[in-house]
Every structure is written in C-alpha cells, then in structure tokens.
Design a protein around this motif. Structure first.
Motif, PDB file in Angstrom:
ATOM      1  N   GLN A   1      -8.285   5.192  -1.384  1.00  0.00           N
ATOM      2  CA  GLN A   1      -8.005   3.793  -1.701  1.00  0.00           C
ATOM      3  C   GLN A   1      -6.744   3.641  -2.553  1.00  0.00           C
TER       4      GLN A   1
ATOM      5  N   CYS B   1     -10.724  -1.613  -3.331  1.00  0.00           N
ATOM      6  CA  CYS B   1     -10.628  -2.675  -2.336  1.00  0.00           C
ATOM      7  C   CYS B   1     -11.383  -2.255  -1.086  1.00  0.00           C
TER       8      CYS B   1
ATOM      9  N   CYS C   1      -4.856   0.637  -0.668  1.00  0.00           N
ATOM     10  CA  CYS C   1      -5.026  -0.715  -1.227  1.00  0.00           C
ATOM     11  C   CYS C   1      -3.681  -1.306  -1.624  1.00  0.00           C
TER      12      CYS C   1
ATOM     13  N   GLY D   1       0.863  -1.189   0.000  1.00  0.00           N
ATOM     14  CA  GLY D   1       0.000   0.000   0.000  1.00  0.00           C
ATOM     15  C   GLY D   1       0.888   1.224   0.000  1.00  0.00           C
TER      16      GLY D   1
ATOM     17  N   PRO E   1     -10.991  -1.217   2.407  1.00  0.00           N
ATOM     18  CA  PRO E   1      -9.826  -0.726   3.145  1.00  0.00           C
ATOM     19  C   PRO E   1      -9.612  -1.397   4.490  1.00  0.00           C
TER      20      PRO E   1
END
Length: 439
Positions: free
Chosen positions: A286, A302, A290, A222, A304
């Motif tokens: 996101q 996605c 993500c 991420g 979170p």
C-alpha cells in the motif's frame, strides 16, 4: 666590370632562369593562373574503429570502467531505495535536487568565461527564471496537496488559499521582473551572446520542467507509477550495457557508437520480463500503490482497488501432473506494466540517442562528471524524461477512471471554492437532503 660577376651571382641568376622556365612549362588555365588542389579536411578513419574497435567487446579497459560504473550504480540504487522508503515528500525533494543539477550542467554548456566576466549578475538571472518556473509548475501541481495539509488550521488555510488563487499572477510578475532585468543588462557588442543565452535558458526550462512536472504528478498518484517506470529504465540501461559488454558485435546507431543490436535486443527482453515481475511485487504494498492527498509523511492506508487485487489463473491444463504449481496469481496492473516495459525497452532509448546526438553537436563526451563512470546527472536522465511523460499520459488515459466520482468532485470543490463557498454548499446540500427525506 660587366663581365666580372662573382660565381655566387652567376649561380643565383641561373636558378632564377630555371624557375622561370618551369613556370612557363607548367600547364596553364584559361585565366593564366595555376590551380592548386585543395587539401582534404577529412581525416582518415582509424582502422580499428572502422572494424568495430569502438565496441565494448573490443575495449581494452572495459573491466576497469565496468567496476567504476558498477560501484557508482550500487551507491545510486542504495540511496534511491532509501528515499523511496522515506516517502513521497522526500522523493519530490530528490526530483528538485536532480533538476537543479541538470540546470547547472546545461547552463554551463554554452557559457563563455570572457563574455560572462563583462556581464556581472547575468548567471543570477538564469536562476531567477529557473526558480520562477519551479514556483509556477509545482504551485499548479501540488496546490491540492498543500490545501489538504493545512485544512485543520483556519488561518493557514485562508493564507494558502489566497496564495494559490493568485499564484499565476505572482509567477507572471516574477517572470516580467526577470524580463526587465534582462533588457536593462543588455550591452553593446554582446547582444548576440545575451539573446542566445536568453533563448538557451528558456529551452532548458522547457526540457527540465516538462518532464519533472509529469514525474511529480506520478509520485502523488502513487509511488508505484513513479518507481516502476524509473526502475525499468535503469534495468534497460544495465541490461543493454551487460549484453553489449559480453556479446555486442553489431553497431546499432551511429549517434552512439557503443550501442549494439545484441545489447538492444537483450535489454528489451529483460526489461519486459522485469516489468511483469516487478509489478507483481510492487503492487502488493500500500505504501507504493496508495495516492498521497497531502504533503505529510505518515504511513498510508487505502483500498488499493481492483487493479491491485490478484486474479487466480489455473495452469493444470497446461502443465504435467508432477509440476508443483497448479495455479498462478496475477495482478491486473501487471498487464499495464507490460506496456510500460515495451515503451521503456523500444522507445525510451531514443531519448538517449537524442542526448548522444546533442553531445556530438557540442563536441562533448558527457554533460558533467558528477557521477563516476556515468557522466553527469543529465546523462542519467535522458531516457527518464521520455519515460516519465509516457507513464503519466498512460496512467491518465488507461488507468484513471474517466467517469466522475465523489472523490474527484470533492477535490474540485476543495481546489476551487473558498471556505465560505464550501460552507454555503454544505448547507445547501443539507437542505436538499432534508427536502428529499420528508418528501
């Protein structure tokens, strides 16, 4: 004839006689030899520097250097923001470029032009080891993302799976080829220089690829876990410079004379507060939260997770009635960000102190001059290296769930089983489900 000496000869004999008398009257040592006091090789300290003249607050050219530094910082931050917007793959490419510049600066640190002129191709050997290490590190870290990228194409999937399976074997023999290359290029009277360069090359690889491996791992977990730690180091550096620029009076550490306690404390408070605030902003996108499971550049969607879902805290009992805000929204990840901010403000600066001591040992001001007002790329990455390792270890220890999940098991299946083995596993699972369904 004996008494007809010239006045010049008489004067010369009298001078010699006086010299002998001075020598005979001088205090003698037990060995009969004169002792001469050794001249001190220590240089006197500059009174201005001894009284803190090296601090930024006393620097006569500080405003000019500040403008140059600010101009470079604006360009770097702007370029960095654009790369973050482009996504994971572009950030990885940026890390690779930074690695190459760092290696170039460090390779040049101990280079001697005279010796290199007698060793054609020796610098090429350094880069052979560098790219072999790069293939090994990134092949291990990004193997799953590469497999997921080519899953839809059966031929590419088999090719990539085979390369990943034998990746360690390929890298080992690339290294052995470089090792043999080094042995065959050894020259008489240059052994010490060559072996020193060989050891220095391996030290550079350890320093550069250790931190970059953790950095790339953070990116694909991420962007949040790459961007927040890197931003905190930048904020800490800027805040320390500003507080030291205007208020710095008390030297902090001898290794870095321009560092002050005022700058250190002011930067620490600023960094911790910034960590809490930035985590609230970054945790709502996101694109940043993500994880990336492949090497594509498409947009991410996605769930979170609870870490990035806000909790509402009431402030009514703590604030007067006229205050407009009665509650505050806090993401759970903000409390993790406080730990990152604490590390970035107190411990990560020691990476900079280490680099300062290293440069003093080699009697250089900066590792390079590629960034006006900042020095080289390595000068900007000293604290980032320490921070990237901590961010990865913290994420794996306190953020990633320790229990096995379906996603983790699926990743292991895709990583370690061939296509035929995955198909056989699929058929076996189907058979098990049918047996359970019909008793």
């Amino acid at each position: 004839m004996l008494f007809n000496s010239s006045p010049q000869s008489v004067e010369a004999r009298s001078i010699k006689t006086m010299q002998k008398e001075n020598i005979s009257n001088a205090p003698s040592t037990p060995s009969g030899r004169l002792r001469h006091r050794r001249r001190s090789h220590e240089t006197l300290l500059d009174p201005n520097k001894a009284n803190g003249g090296h601090l930024l607050v006393n620097d006569q050219n500080k405003y000019k250097s500040m403008l140059i530094r600010a101009y470079s910082s604006v360009w770097m931050i702007g370029g960095f923001a654009f790369i973050i917007y482009m996504g994971h793959l572009y950030i990885w490419a940026m890390v690779v470029v930074i690695q190459i510049f760092m290696a170039k600066e460090l390779f040049c640190l101990l280079r001697k032009a005279h010796e290199d002129s007698h060793l054609p191709g020796f610098r090429l050997l350094n880069w052979h080891f560098f790219f072999t290490a790069m293939l090994f590190v990134y092949g291990r870290i990004l193997s799953q993302q590469l497999v997921n990228t080519v899953t839809s194409d059966k031929f590419l999937y088999k090719l990539v799976s085979g390369l990943i399976k034998y990746q360690m074997f390929i890298c080992y023999f690339l290294y052995i080829a470089g090792f043999m290359w080094f042995i065959l290029t050894l020259k008489k009277k240059m052994y010490k220089y060559q072996f020193g360069q060989y050891a220095w090359t391996h030290m550079i690889l350890i320093v550069v690829f250790t931190q970059s491996a953790f950095t790339v791992a953070n990116i694909f977990e991420g962007i949040f876990w790459f961007l927040l730690p890197a931003s905190l180091i930048v904020i800490n550096d800027i805040a320390a410079y500003i507080f030291g620029f205007f208020f710095g009076k008390t030297p902090l550490i001898k290794l870095s004379p321009k560092k002050t306690w005022e700058g250190f404390i002011g930067a620490s408070v600023t960094t911790i507060l910034s960590a809490f605030a930035l985590a609230n902003v970054m945790g709502r996108f996101q694109w940043l939260t993500c994880p990336r499971k492949d090497l594509s550049t498409g947009w991410l969607y996605c769930d979170p997770g609870s870490l990035y879902k806000p909790d509402i805290y009431s402030l009514a009992a703590w604030l007067p009635e006229w205050f407009p805000w009665k509650e505050v929204s806090v993401l759970p990840v903000q409390f993790h960000a406080l730990c990152l901010g604490l590390f970035a403000s107190i411990i990560a600066p020691f990476g900079g102190f280490f680099a300062s001591g290293f440069k003093r040992a080699f009697k250089i001001k900066d590792f390079g001059d590629s960034i006006p007002g900042h020095g080289g790329i390595t000068d900007r990455m000293d604290c980032q290296m320490v921070m990237a390792v901590f961010a990865y270890i913290y994420h794996q220890s306190f953020v990633v769930p320790q229990s096995f999940s379906a996603e983790i098991i699926l990743d292991q299946i895709l990583r370690n089983l061939s296509y035929e083995e995955q198909r056989a596993l699929y058929m076996k699972l189907g058979q098990i489900f049918l047996e359970r369904q019909f008793g």
